[in-house]
Design an enzyme around this catalytic site. Structure first.
Site, PDB file in Angstrom:
ATOM      1  N   THR A 187      13.114 -43.201 -16.734  1.00 17.15           N
ATOM      2  CA  THR A 187      12.309 -41.984 -16.647  1.00 17.15           C
ATOM      3  C   THR A 187      11.449 -41.961 -15.385  1.00 17.15           C
ATOM      4  O   THR A 187      11.189 -40.906 -14.814  1.00 17.15           O
ATOM      5  CB  THR A 187      11.417 -41.884 -17.899  1.00 17.15           C
ATOM      6  OG1 THR A 187      12.274 -41.759 -19.029  1.00 17.15           O
ATOM      7  CG2 THR A 187      10.489 -40.687 -17.860  1.00 17.15           C
ATOM      8  N   THR A 205      11.876 -47.266 -19.953  1.00 18.70           N
ATOM      9  CA  THR A 205      11.009 -47.991 -20.890  1.00 18.70           C
ATOM     10  C   THR A 205      11.721 -48.416 -22.180  1.00 18.70           C
ATOM     11  O   THR A 205      11.258 -49.321 -22.865  1.00 18.70           O
ATOM     12  CB  THR A 205       9.782 -47.133 -21.274  1.00 18.70           C
ATOM     13  OG1 THR A 205      10.243 -45.908 -21.847  1.00 18.70           O
ATOM     14  CG2 THR A 205       8.898 -46.865 -20.085  1.00 18.70           C
TER      15      THR A 205
HETATM   16  N1  ASP Z   1      15.327 -42.974 -21.706  1.00 14.16           N
HETATM   17  C1  ASP Z   1      14.471 -43.633 -20.846  1.00 14.16           C
HETATM   18  C2  ASP Z   1      15.006 -45.007 -20.530  1.00 14.16           C
HETATM   19  O1  ASP Z   1      14.765 -45.933 -21.274  1.00 14.16           O
HETATM   20  C3  ASP Z   1      13.093 -43.744 -21.340  1.00 14.16           C
HETATM   21  C4  ASP Z   1      12.178 -44.180 -20.276  1.00 14.16           C
HETATM   22  O2  ASP Z   1      12.550 -44.565 -19.207  1.00 14.16           O
HETATM   23  O3  ASP Z   1      10.979 -44.122 -20.523  1.00 14.16           O
HETATM   24  O4  ASP Z   1      15.658 -45.147 -19.519  1.00 14.16           O
END
Ligand code: ASP
Length: 351
Positions: A40, A121
């Site tokens: 993200t 994340t």
């Molecule tokens: N969907 C994303 C990932 O884990 C969530 C994030 O990056 O916060 O790549």
């Protein structure tokens, strides 16, 4: 006379001011290398108010750094792109590539002070723990992400990235292993975990608390990890091209044995159980009889799983207080070295 005294005082004041300034400008900037993997933090949405419906891993990490020019005042920053994907797409192959690359840079460019890895994340804590177990250096490795896409109003990505570089270049960060930095908070890779699907204060270390903070005036630490990590590790992945297949089964009321039997049929080398059920326990015993290594963890996310002499004799290993997704990685690495349950339990006790 007054004039002269005043001007003397002014001159002394100017000298006093100039000395620290000169000293600061003469001080070499620290060097930080940033490795981008996506998530993200590098995500783009069609418009700034959109906090969902964005595409993870859109912008290259070099573009993110270019948009936060304040970072260049902190450190000499270089960067490279390992991959640009959502963190659900991170594989063992990518983890090995990332870890080997950091180890290679430690050898070839000893003047690098610290590393930052940008990451989605969702599985960030897994990558952080893998690096905690396999980077053979006391240099800080800071894994950073964001809960809002780079394009968002009040996005958290730019400040998180800025703080990650601050933590990676701080001398106090040395020897603390891999760390997770978001929301000004520093978590150890071993205990840090994502706890909320949307809030920016999603990462914490449950009962163990943060290692420290990226505060406005300085980077402060209040504790350090005691379990073996990075420069104390026994896991050298230099010659490893593939990790053994290890999966996780989840326990709940009436959980059937199907998940375990399916994994055994698929040829897994290890299974981590996140709690169990009577049927799952039976299936795990049968899996052990077929040579599958079984590690018991728990779905609660806090507290230890105890082991007994009897269980260990049967070949069952306790994950101690490691979350199942981290126990999985440790079991994968342990299986590259041994298939002796006693030795694997020793590894789980130490890392
Ligand atoms: N969907 C994303 C990932 O884990 C969530 C994030 O990056 O916060 O790549």
């Amino acid at each position: 006379m007054i004039q002269t005294r005043l001007s003397k005082t002014m001159t002394l004041f100017a000298i006093a001011l100039a000395i620290p300034l000169a000293a600061t400008s003469l001080q070499a900037k620290s060097k930080v290398h940033v490795l981008g993997t996506g998530g993200t933090i590098s995500g783009a949405a069609p418009s700034p108010e959109m906090l969902s419906g964005y595409k993870s891993g859109t912008y290259p990490v070099a573009d993110l750094l270019a948009e936060v020019p304040e970072i260049t005042e902190l450190a000499d920053v270089t960067s490279e792109q390992i991959i640009n994907v959502g963190s659900g797409r991170i594989t063992g192959e990518i983890l090995l590539k990332l870890s080997k690359r950091i180890n290679q840079l430690c050898q070839e460019q000893p003047d690098i002070d610290g590393f930052v890895v940008t990451h989605g994340t969702g599985t960030l804590e897994e990558t952080a723990y893998f690096l905690n177990l396999t980077v053979l250096s006391d240099k800080p490795v800071v894994v950073v992400g964001a809960m809002r896409p780079w394009t968002a109003i009040s996005g958290d990505g730019p400040l998180n990235l800025y703080n990650a570089v601050r933590v990676a270049s701080a001398p106090e960060s040395r020897g603390k292993g891999a760390m997770i930095v978001l929301n000004d908070e520093i978590n150890s890779a071993r205990e840090g975990t994502k706890t909320d699907t949307y809030r920016v204060e999603t990462f914490n270390s449950r009962e163990y608390g943060f290692l420290g903070y990226a505060d406005p005036d300085k980077i402060v630490f209040y504790r350090k990890p005691l379990k073996r990590h990075t420069f104390q590790t026994e896991f050298d992945v230099t010659k490893i091209d593939e990790l053994p297949q290890v999966d996780i089964v989840y326990g709940y009321q009436e959980a059937s044995r199907g998940s375990v039997d399916g994994l055994v049929a698929a040829g897994v080398k290890g299974i981590v159980s996140a709690s169990g059920s009577p049927e799952i326990s039976d299936a795990l015993e049968d899996a052990q009889a077929k040579g599958v290594m079984v590690v018991r963890s728990d779905r609660k996310g806090q507290g230890r799983v105890l082991n007994s002499e009897r269980r260990l004799e049967q070949g069952t290993i306790s994950a101690d207080n490691l979350r199942p997704q981290k126990a999985r990685l440790l079991l994968q690495l342990a299986l590259t070295k041994t298939s002796d349950p006693v030795e694997i339990q020793r590894i789980f006790n130490q890392y």
